[in-house]
Write an enzyme that holds these catalytic residues in place. Sequence first.
Site, PDB file in Angstrom:
ATOM      1  N   GLY A  47      21.490 -23.631 -41.900  1.00 22.22           N
ATOM      2  CA  GLY A  47      22.789 -23.772 -41.242  1.00 22.22           C
ATOM      3  C   GLY A  47      23.990 -23.942 -42.147  1.00 22.22           C
ATOM      4  O   GLY A  47      25.078 -23.479 -41.828  1.00 22.22           O
ATOM      5  N   GLU A 102      25.800 -30.872 -44.927  1.00 20.24           N
ATOM      6  CA  GLU A 102      25.198 -30.494 -43.643  1.00 20.24           C
ATOM      7  C   GLU A 102      26.196 -29.692 -42.825  1.00 20.24           C
ATOM      8  O   GLU A 102      27.394 -29.927 -42.886  1.00 20.24           O
ATOM      9  CB  GLU A 102      24.830 -31.759 -42.860  1.00 20.24           C
ATOM     10  CG  GLU A 102      23.378 -32.182 -43.009  1.00 20.24           C
ATOM     11  CD  GLU A 102      22.406 -31.330 -42.195  1.00 20.24           C
ATOM     12  OE1 GLU A 102      22.697 -30.151 -41.900  1.00 20.24           O
ATOM     13  OE2 GLU A 102      21.336 -31.863 -41.874  1.00 20.24           O
ATOM     14  N   ASP A 103      25.681 -28.763 -42.033  1.00 15.45           N
ATOM     15  CA  ASP A 103      26.543 -28.013 -41.122  1.00 15.45           C
ATOM     16  C   ASP A 103      26.936 -28.871 -39.925  1.00 15.45           C
ATOM     17  O   ASP A 103      28.084 -28.903 -39.513  1.00 15.45           O
ATOM     18  CB  ASP A 103      25.863 -26.716 -40.656  1.00 15.45           C
ATOM     19  CG  ASP A 103      24.450 -26.953 -40.133  1.00 15.45           C
ATOM     20  OD1 ASP A 103      23.866 -28.023 -40.387  1.00 15.45           O
ATOM     21  OD2 ASP A 103      23.917 -26.053 -39.458  1.00 15.45           O
ATOM     22  N   ASP A 106      23.725 -34.016 -35.371  1.00 11.83           N
ATOM     23  CA  ASP A 106      23.595 -34.146 -33.917  1.00 11.83           C
ATOM     24  C   ASP A 106      22.924 -35.496 -33.634  1.00 11.83           C
ATOM     25  O   ASP A 106      23.577 -36.532 -33.677  1.00 11.83           O
ATOM     26  CB  ASP A 106      22.779 -32.931 -33.444  1.00 11.83           C
ATOM     27  CG  ASP A 106      22.672 -32.803 -31.943  1.00 11.83           C
ATOM     28  OD1 ASP A 106      23.592 -33.223 -31.244  1.00 11.83           O
ATOM     29  OD2 ASP A 106      21.658 -32.277 -31.450  1.00 11.83           O
ATOM     30  N   GLY A 108      20.852 -36.918 -35.653  1.00 12.50           N
ATOM     31  CA  GLY A 108      20.709 -37.586 -36.947  1.00 12.50           C
ATOM     32  C   GLY A 108      19.280 -37.599 -37.457  1.00 12.50           C
ATOM     33  O   GLY A 108      19.014 -38.120 -38.538  1.00 12.50           O
ATOM     34  N   THR A 110      17.440 -35.132 -38.631  1.00  7.94           N
ATOM     35  CA  THR A 110      17.341 -34.350 -39.864  1.00  7.94           C
ATOM     36  C   THR A 110      17.897 -35.146 -41.042  1.00  7.94           C
ATOM     37  O   THR A 110      17.298 -35.221 -42.107  1.00  7.94           O
ATOM     38  CB  THR A 110      18.116 -33.026 -39.719  1.00  7.94           C
ATOM     39  OG1 THR A 110      17.659 -32.365 -38.538  1.00  7.94           O
ATOM     40  CG2 THR A 110      17.925 -32.127 -40.913  1.00  7.94           C
ATOM     41  N   LYS A 134      28.498 -34.823 -33.944  1.00 10.77           N
ATOM     42  CA  LYS A 134      28.529 -35.108 -32.493  1.00 10.77           C
ATOM     43  C   LYS A 134      28.279 -36.594 -32.286  1.00 10.77           C
ATOM     44  O   LYS A 134      27.125 -37.019 -32.127  1.00 10.77           O
ATOM     45  CB  LYS A 134      27.431 -34.312 -31.780  1.00 10.77           C
ATOM     46  CG  LYS A 134      27.617 -32.804 -31.791  1.00 10.77           C
ATOM     47  CD  LYS A 134      26.485 -32.147 -31.010  1.00 10.77           C
ATOM     48  CE  LYS A 134      26.516 -30.646 -31.096  1.00 10.77           C
ATOM     49  NZ  LYS A 134      25.292 -30.032 -30.514  1.00 10.77           N
TER      50      LYS A 134
HETATM   51  P1  IMP Z   1      19.774 -33.383 -35.605  1.00 13.81           P
HETATM   52  O1  IMP Z   1      18.514 -33.565 -36.413  1.00 13.81           O
HETATM   53  O2  IMP Z   1      19.531 -33.642 -34.153  1.00 13.81           O
HETATM   54  O3  IMP Z   1      20.941 -34.186 -36.133  1.00 13.81           O
HETATM   55  O4  IMP Z   1      20.212 -31.883 -35.660  1.00 13.81           O
HETATM   56  C1  IMP Z   1      19.699 -31.116 -36.636  1.00 13.81           C
HETATM   57  C2  IMP Z   1      19.847 -29.643 -36.546  1.00 13.81           C
HETATM   58  O5  IMP Z   1      19.907 -29.166 -35.205  1.00 13.81           O
HETATM   59  C3  IMP Z   1      21.121 -29.185 -37.203  1.00 13.81           C
HETATM   60  O6  IMP Z   1      21.012 -29.153 -38.606  1.00 13.81           O
HETATM   61  C4  IMP Z   1      21.232 -27.822 -36.577  1.00 13.81           C
HETATM   62  O7  IMP Z   1      20.393 -26.911 -37.243  1.00 13.81           O
HETATM   63  C5  IMP Z   1      20.734 -28.027 -35.176  1.00 13.81           C
HETATM   64  N1  IMP Z   1      21.839 -28.248 -34.227  1.00 13.81           N
HETATM   65  C6  IMP Z   1      22.274 -29.407 -33.701  1.00 13.81           C
HETATM   66  N2  IMP Z   1      23.315 -29.198 -32.874  1.00 13.81           N
HETATM   67  C7  IMP Z   1      23.531 -27.853 -32.891  1.00 13.81           C
HETATM   68  C8  IMP Z   1      24.475 -26.995 -32.225  1.00 13.81           C
HETATM   69  O8  IMP Z   1      25.360 -27.401 -31.441  1.00 13.81           O
HETATM   70  N3  IMP Z   1      24.380 -25.660 -32.504  1.00 13.81           N
HETATM   71  C9  IMP Z   1      23.450 -25.158 -33.352  1.00 13.81           C
HETATM   72  N4  IMP Z   1      22.556 -25.905 -33.986  1.00 13.81           N
HETATM   73  C10 IMP Z   1      22.595 -27.249 -33.754  1.00 13.81           C
END
Ligand code: IMP
Length: 178
Positions: A47, A102-103, A106, A108, A110, A134
């Site tokens: 990403g 990080e891109d 969300d 957290g 990851t 977010k």
């Molecule tokens: P997390 O582990 O929930 O914080 O989110 C990790 C990964 O989910 C990010 O690095 C993205 O690859 C993907 N992700 C989370 N939200 C979005 C979104 O709105 N669009 C696309 N990918 C997302």
Amino acid sequence: MKDIKLHDKTFEIYLTENEIREIVQKVAEEINNSGIQNPLFIAVLNGSFLFAADIMRKITLPNSEISFIKLASYEGMITTGKVNELIGINADIKGRNVIILEDIVDTGNTLMKLIEMIENKEVASLKVATLLYKPEAYLKEIPIDFIGKSIPNKFVVGYGLDYDEIGRNLPHIYNLKN
Ligand code: IMP
Ligand code: MG
């Protein structure tokens, strides 16, 4: 501007290329002003490939280095997603000032996994920079040091972010249209 269709969903423009450029510039300035010494940036694939490429060209800290790590998160039926390491950290990061790129953050999950992987390698310091964040979805306590933009809990694509692997090449960022 025109809506776009990816797989089965319609998306509308949320942040234009120009707005993204300004956000990236702002984050770069904050990182430059931090004065972190000899930073080692670690960009999280897939990403963050465009964000990393664009922000690195604005970084003026001397002796800046970049490396990449590839993670994949699987969202099963439980809320605590598992994160797998696909390409590990091959740079020697002991004693380094690491800045994660990080891109989007969300839930957290990851980020948490990444920090666990990096912390036990005895780094000198560890900071986190993300293009998008977010806050309503974030479940962790880890502070995020550099935030490009906080966004509502909506699904976004483009500028590296995908919807089932497509849309990463879009120059603008779009959100899901209801
Ligand atoms: P997390 O582990 O929930 O914080 O989110 C990790 C990964 O989910 C990010 O690095 C993205 O690859 C993907 N992700 C989370 N939200 C979005 C979104 O709105 N669009 C696309 N990918 C997302
Ligand atoms: Mg993804």
